[in-house]
Design a protein around this motif. Structure first.
Motif, PDB file in Angstrom:
ATOM      1  N   TYR A  72       0.814  -1.169   0.031  1.00  0.00           N
ATOM      2  CA  TYR A  72      -0.101   0.070   0.119  1.00  0.00           C
ATOM      3  C   TYR A  72       0.858   1.253  -0.018  1.00  0.00           C
ATOM      4  O   TYR A  72       0.463   2.133  -0.732  1.00  0.00           O
ATOM      5  CB  TYR A  72      -1.020  -0.110   1.083  1.00  0.00           C
ATOM      6  N   THR A 112      -6.814  -2.316  -6.340  1.00  0.00           N
ATOM      7  CA  THR A 112      -8.019  -3.172  -6.309  1.00  0.00           C
ATOM      8  C   THR A 112      -7.709  -4.609  -6.403  1.00  0.00           C
ATOM      9  O   THR A 112      -8.232  -5.341  -5.636  1.00  0.00           O
ATOM     10  CB  THR A 112      -9.101  -2.687  -7.447  1.00  0.00           C
ATOM     11  N   TYR A 172      -5.435  -5.840  -3.541  1.00  0.00           N
ATOM     12  CA  TYR A 172      -6.301  -5.963  -2.314  1.00  0.00           C
ATOM     13  C   TYR A 172      -7.272  -6.993  -2.186  1.00  0.00           C
ATOM     14  O   TYR A 172      -7.684  -7.652  -1.242  1.00  0.00           O
ATOM     15  CB  TYR A 172      -6.545  -4.547  -1.720  1.00  0.00           C
ATOM     16  N   MET A 173      -8.197  -7.008  -3.192  1.00  0.00           N
ATOM     17  CA  MET A 173      -9.296  -7.855  -3.363  1.00  0.00           C
ATOM     18  C   MET A 173      -8.963  -9.192  -3.771  1.00  0.00           C
ATOM     19  O   MET A 173      -9.635 -10.389  -3.430  1.00  0.00           O
ATOM     20  CB  MET A 173     -10.471  -7.297  -4.002  1.00  0.00           C
ATOM     21  N   LYS A 180     -13.821  -6.387   4.116  1.00  0.00           N
ATOM     22  CA  LYS A 180     -13.067  -6.208   3.358  1.00  0.00           C
ATOM     23  C   LYS A 180     -13.338  -5.064   2.074  1.00  0.00           C
ATOM     24  O   LYS A 180     -12.749  -3.974   1.841  1.00  0.00           O
ATOM     25  CB  LYS A 180     -12.861  -7.440   2.263  1.00  0.00           C
ATOM     26  N   TYR A 183     -11.258  -1.356   1.940  1.00  0.00           N
ATOM     27  CA  TYR A 183     -11.086  -0.973   0.534  1.00  0.00           C
ATOM     28  C   TYR A 183     -11.473   0.300   0.211  1.00  0.00           C
ATOM     29  O   TYR A 183     -10.535   0.984  -0.349  1.00  0.00           O
ATOM     30  CB  TYR A 183     -11.703  -1.952  -0.535  1.00  0.00           C
ATOM     31  N   VAL A 230     -13.269  -4.742  -8.893  1.00  0.00           N
ATOM     32  CA  VAL A 230     -13.751  -5.423  -7.714  1.00  0.00           C
ATOM     33  C   VAL A 230     -14.442  -6.625  -8.455  1.00  0.00           C
ATOM     34  O   VAL A 230     -14.286  -7.977  -7.548  1.00  0.00           O
ATOM     35  CB  VAL A 230     -14.639  -4.678  -6.672  1.00  0.00           C
TER      36      VAL A 230
END
Length: 259
Positions: A18, A69, A72-73, A99, A103, A159
């Motif tokens: 991040y 995205t 992280y997802m 989550k 996000y 996503v």
């Protein structure tokens, strides 16, 4: 679920990925400014004009959004953290909800960084463009609302692909391609409609296109080609798309194999 959200926030704040993407965001914002300068005086916009007009194209920020995205997802499928949370007693809906909440929280600083760097360098080089007054504040607030909601719709598409493919690379590529292709098609929509013979089909495509957030953005950038809409319709359009995409993503997650 509150405990799960706190855990997700802590993990994101300590994530090297991040912080690297925040630095990359700054670099890309500076590169976008440098690239604009090579295009000539037409792109040398003052701070306010860039903030309220050109920034809405999101430009290279699309790559930052899709990288963030997809990592992280979709990254959680590879390190089996989703399974770990299930073992801890959380439901899939709780896991997805936490989550998604984190996000969104992580996306906001990325948007702020991109905006801050962009407006700062342009104001230093070309000036802000006007003095502050009530009308300018309203214009800035409206532009910010358009910008943030549009970025979240763009992110929501990634996503969906992250939940669908469970792959960081595929989710990133599809997110970039679909968003860019959608923008390209709508950019040429006036030309397509002008040369379309079937009136019913032409009207149907036009009405559907007007419900898409990117059409509303284009109506601000190129009002002579697109029909401008009130901000209320833009809010409705974005909320509908966000709800539909996030619900589809949640259903995919609830029915996916996490092994």
């Amino acid at each position: 679920m509150r405990r799960l959200i706190k855990s997700e926030l802590f993990q994101l704040s300590k994530s090297n990925f991040y912080w690297r993407i925040c630095i990359a965001n700054i670099v890309l914002a500076l590169l976008a400014f440098a690239f604009d300068r090579t295009l000539g005086s037409d792109y040398e916009l003052k701070g306010l004009d860039w903030f309220c007009v050109r920034r809405l194209r999101i430009s290279w920020l699309l790559y930052i959004i899709c990288i963030y995205t997809s990592e992280y997802m979709a990254g959680e499928f590879h390190n089996h953290r989703y399974n770990t949370k299930l073992i801890c007693g959380f439901t899939r809906r709780q896991i997805y909800g936490a989550k998604l909440a984190v996000y969104v929280s992580g996306m906001l600083p990325l948007l702020v960084i991109n905006t801050a760097v962009g407006i700062l360098v342009r104001t230093i080089c070309y000036g802000f463009g006007t003095d502050f007054n009530e009308n300018i504040v309203i214009r800035i607030a409206k532009a910010e609302l358009y910008y943030v909601l549009f970025c979240f719709v763009v992110g929501a598409v990634s996503v969906l692909f992250a939940m669908m493919t469970k792959s960081r690379a595929v989710a990133f590529v599809l997110g970039v391609c679909i968003n860019q292709r959608g923008g390209s098609l709508l950019a040429n929509l006036p030309y397509y409609l002008k040369h379309m013979g079937d009136y019913v089909l032409k009207k149907g495509i036009d009405c559907f296109a007007q419900l898409m957030p990117i059409y509303q953005i284009d109506s601000i950038l190129v009002p002579q080609e697109y029909k401008p809409h009130p901000i209320g319709l833009f809010l409705l359009s974005c909320n509908i798309w966000l709800v539909v995409i996030y619900v589809l993503s949640m259903n995919l997650f609830e029915n996916s194999d996490l092994n």
